[in-house]
Design an enzyme around this catalytic site. Structure first.
Site, PDB file in Angstrom:
ATOM      1  N   ARG A  26      74.086 108.375  87.032  1.00 34.19           N
ATOM      2  CA  ARG A  26      75.262 107.846  87.694  1.00 34.19           C
ATOM      3  C   ARG A  26      76.383 109.171  88.035  1.00 34.19           C
ATOM      4  NH1 ARG A  26      76.784 102.313  87.446  1.00 34.19           N
ATOM      5  NH2 ARG A  26      74.703 101.365  87.801  1.00 34.19           N
ATOM      6  N   ARG A  30      81.987 106.299  90.809  1.00 34.94           N
ATOM      7  CA  ARG A  30      83.526 106.049  90.899  1.00 34.94           C
ATOM      8  C   ARG A  30      84.591 107.069  90.085  1.00 34.94           C
ATOM      9  NH1 ARG A  30      82.768  99.972  89.074  1.00 34.94           N
ATOM     10  NH2 ARG A  30      80.832 100.993  88.379  1.00 34.94           N
ATOM     11  N   ARG A  39      83.240 105.943  99.949  1.00 33.09           N
ATOM     12  CA  ARG A  39      82.828 104.661  99.980  1.00 33.09           C
ATOM     13  C   ARG A  39      83.785 103.662 100.787  1.00 33.09           C
ATOM     14  NH1 ARG A  39      83.476 100.867  94.519  1.00 33.09           N
ATOM     15  NH2 ARG A  39      85.429 100.745  95.182  1.00 33.09           N
ATOM     16  N   ASP A  76      70.765 101.740  94.983  1.00 30.94           N
ATOM     17  CA  ASP A  76      70.947 100.850  93.679  1.00 30.94           C
ATOM     18  C   ASP A  76      69.461 100.191  93.330  1.00 30.94           C
ATOM     19  OD1 ASP A  76      73.172  99.718  91.977  1.00 30.94           O
ATOM     20  OD2 ASP A  76      71.676  98.262  92.237  1.00 30.94           O
ATOM     21  N   TYR A 153      67.898  90.344  86.866  1.00 27.31           N
ATOM     22  CA  TYR A 153      69.077  89.927  87.699  1.00 27.31           C
ATOM     23  C   TYR A 153      68.511  88.878  88.606  1.00 27.31           C
ATOM     24  CZ  TYR A 153      71.417  94.139  86.182  1.00 27.31           C
ATOM     25  OH  TYR A 153      72.265  95.164  85.417  1.00 27.31           O
TER      26      TYR A 153
HETATM   27  O1  1CP Z   1      74.237 108.880  90.556  1.00 20.91           O
HETATM   28  C1  1CP Z   1      73.670 107.811  90.398  1.00 20.91           C
HETATM   29  O2  1CP Z   1      72.955 107.848  89.581  1.00 20.91           O
HETATM   30  C2  1CP Z   1      73.914 106.854  91.533  1.00 20.91           C
HETATM   31  C3  1CP Z   1      72.801 105.981  92.085  1.00 20.91           C
HETATM   32  C4  1CP Z   1      72.711 104.731  91.326  1.00 20.91           C
HETATM   33  C5  1CP Z   1      71.650 104.354  90.206  1.00 20.91           C
HETATM   34  C6  1CP Z   1      70.627 105.182  89.785  1.00 20.91           C
HETATM   35  C7  1CP Z   1      73.523 103.624  91.319  1.00 20.91           C
HETATM   36  C8  1CP Z   1      74.748 103.533  92.005  1.00 20.91           C
HETATM   37  N1  1CP Z   1      72.897 102.502  90.426  1.00 20.91           N
HETATM   38  C9  1CP Z   1      71.942 102.812  89.900  1.00 20.91           C
HETATM   39  C10 1CP Z   1      70.938 102.332  89.208  1.00 20.91           C
HETATM   40  C11 1CP Z   1      71.432 101.034  88.634  1.00 20.91           C
HETATM   41  N2  1CP Z   1      72.102  99.914  89.250  1.00 20.91           N
HETATM   42  C12 1CP Z   1      70.795 100.482  87.551  1.00 20.91           C
HETATM   43  C13 1CP Z   1      70.093 101.185  86.307  1.00 20.91           C
HETATM   44  C14 1CP Z   1      70.998 102.270  85.553  1.00 20.91           C
HETATM   45  C15 1CP Z   1      71.881 101.995  84.566  1.00 20.91           C
HETATM   46  O3  1CP Z   1      71.477 101.279  83.740  1.00 20.91           O
HETATM   47  O4  1CP Z   1      73.019 102.208  84.974  1.00 20.91           O
HETATM   48  C16 1CP Z   1      71.559  99.116  87.061  1.00 20.91           C
HETATM   49  C17 1CP Z   1      71.187  98.155  85.852  1.00 20.91           C
HETATM   50  C18 1CP Z   1      72.232  98.926  88.495  1.00 20.91           C
HETATM   51  C19 1CP Z   1      72.720  97.310  88.712  1.00 20.91           C
HETATM   52  C20 1CP Z   1      74.334  97.634  89.090  1.00 20.91           C
HETATM   53  N3  1CP Z   1      74.634  98.320  90.138  1.00 20.91           N
HETATM   54  C21 1CP Z   1      75.306  97.069  88.500  1.00 20.91           C
HETATM   55  C22 1CP Z   1      75.252  96.056  87.110  1.00 20.91           C
HETATM   56  C23 1CP Z   1      75.143  96.756  86.126  1.00 20.91           C
HETATM   57  C24 1CP Z   1      75.246  95.646  85.123  1.00 20.91           C
HETATM   58  O5  1CP Z   1      75.999  95.981  83.901  1.00 20.91           O
HETATM   59  O6  1CP Z   1      74.688  94.790  84.991  1.00 20.91           O
HETATM   60  C25 1CP Z   1      76.328  97.561  89.168  1.00 20.91           C
HETATM   61  C26 1CP Z   1      78.000  97.231  88.884  1.00 20.91           C
HETATM   62  C27 1CP Z   1      76.034  98.441  90.323  1.00 20.91           C
HETATM   63  C28 1CP Z   1      76.767  99.070  91.248  1.00 20.91           C
HETATM   64  C29 1CP Z   1      76.783 100.486  91.393  1.00 20.91           C
HETATM   65  N4  1CP Z   1      75.445 101.251  91.677  1.00 20.91           N
HETATM   66  C30 1CP Z   1      75.704 102.550  91.746  1.00 20.91           C
HETATM   67  C31 1CP Z   1      77.219 102.774  91.836  1.00 20.91           C
HETATM   68  C32 1CP Z   1      77.999 104.065  92.037  1.00 20.91           C
HETATM   69  C33 1CP Z   1      77.733 101.432  91.439  1.00 20.91           C
HETATM   70  C34 1CP Z   1      79.160 101.095  91.504  1.00 20.91           C
HETATM   71  C35 1CP Z   1      79.317 100.442  92.897  1.00 20.91           C
HETATM   72  C36 1CP Z   1      80.964 100.851  93.253  1.00 20.91           C
HETATM   73  O7  1CP Z   1      81.048 101.757  93.972  1.00 20.91           O
HETATM   74  O8  1CP Z   1      81.692  99.868  93.301  1.00 20.91           O
END
Ligand code: 1CP
Length: 355
Positions: A26, A30, A39, A76, A153
């Protein structure tokens, strides 16, 4: 086959490096004001993922700011269920929503087997655009969710605390769960192979929720699906270079030996696993990635440096370590703390900090 020159790719393949490479799960997100600005320009998170130009911008932001050793595709994991026909939305401040949930064989039949070149074409465009922007500075990592994690999910309809629906299905209707996992194995294999054809130089499979399973269930319902994906990947990129596969399963340190036998090149560890012992446990079969607690980034700069050095020293002066956090960086982190962490890792040498 020519040996890679980038230290991240070399460490993944357990080749010697000048220092330990670092990237951060990540790393685009944010906690960076420039991410929030991009964004806003995109409108919302999903529109950002689907806009190759802006997704390239946010991928590059942490590379330009911190000089990390690898970039990760901005996207994502949930774009795959969306490409299979599910409705996906991200409410502000809440987790993702997927609908309608999968609860029967007929729900499964309605799912589509996505062609990554069409339904996920925007991801392929983004990959090509990021490679142009990187211009060889550091390698680009592609990724996907694991079938088990994606299935949580799709069956729960979003994030879950209890995983009651998917676990209920696992215990009462294992054939139905397996049928969904089989569809996801095919979809993820095709998706990652397309990412490799379009230019990602390593891939990571995120099994964020493997840790909610018991040992036997993890082997059967999560690891086996990932093993099949790894076996189906084109491990040589279009430029003739080896494409390392990283398997990150959160909360799964107790299954480390089994993960090291999955055919992957690197196992990612969270902070609950002892890294020094983990290196001995895998006996040189794989490289290891990790594993500083992301919460350390809320401590003082001095403490961050000490903890980073503790992780580096725990692995020791052996090839095959990629520094990372044990899970994603949290939005409340500040960029100066990340800069301090990157400097601590990049300035560390084993000569002056002998274990
Ligand atoms: O730099 C990076 O790594 C950004 C790319 C990235 C990746 C690899 C994002 C952007 N998401 C992910 C993978 C991802 N998405 C995972 C696996 C990694 C982990 O465990 O963190 C998972 C579970 C998700 C699902 C997801 N996406 C959630 C739910 C998490 C949960 O607790 O159930 C959420 C809230 C997101 C949104 C998201 N994805 C990425 C960002 C930057 C965001 C935040 C969105 C925003 O800007 O509001």
């Amino acid at each position: 086959m020519p040996e890679p020159t980038h230290r991240f790719l070399r460490a993944c393949l357990r080749l010697p490096t000048d220092r330990t490479p670092i990237w951060i799960m990540r790393q685009a997100g944010r906690y960076l004001p420039e991410y929030m600005a991009t964004r806003k320009q995109a409108g919302d998170f999903l529109s950002l993922c689907k806009n190759p130009e802006l997704a390239t911008q946010v991928t590059m932001q942490p590379i330009d700011r911190f000089g990390l050793d690898a970039a990760i595709l901005f996207s994502d994991i949930l774009v795959v269920p969306e490409a299979m026909g599910m409705g996906l939305s991200f409410g502000t401040g809440e987790g993702p929503l997927l609908e309608p949930v999968i609860n029967s064989a007929s729900d499964l039949e309605k799912l589509h087997d996505p062609d990554p070149e069409s339904e996920l074409e925007y991801v392929m465009k983004t990959i090509r655009s990021i490679r142009r922007a990187l211009d060889g500075r550091v390698p680009l990592i592609g990724f996907s969710g694991s079938p088990w994690t994606l299935a949580t999910y799709m069956i729960e309809g979003g994030s879950s605390k209890t995983f009651s629906r998917i676990k209920g299905m696992m215990y009462d209707r294992p054939e139905l769960l397996q049928a969904l996992l089989d569809r996801l194995v095919a979809a993820v294999t095709n998706y990652l192979n397309a990412q490799i054809r379009h230019g990602v130089q390593a891939v990571q499979i995120f099994d964020t929720w493997g840790g909610v399973l018991g040992h036997d269930e993890f082997l059967r319902f999560s690891l086996e699906s990932m093993r099949r994906i790894v076996a189906g990947l084109e491990r040589i990129g279009p430029d003739g270079a080896k494409v390392p596969v990283i398997l990150f399963a959160k909360g799964c340190g107790s299954h480390l030996e089994a993960m090291a036998d999955s055919g992957c090149d690197v196992v990612g560890l969270d902070w609950t696993t002892d890294l020094a012992r983990a290196r001995v446990r895998v006996q040189g079969r794989v490289a290891l990635q990790g594993n500083m607690d992301p919460a350390v980034l809320s401590a003082s700069p001095e403490r961050i440096r000490r903890e980073a050095e503790r992780v580096l020293t725990a692995y020791g002066p052996h090839p095959g370590h990629v520094f990372n956090l044990g899970h994603g960086i949290t939005p409340d982190c500040t960029p100066d703390k990340v800069a301090g962490l990157v400097a601590a890792v990049q300035n560390f040498t084993f000569g002056s900090h002998a274990p």
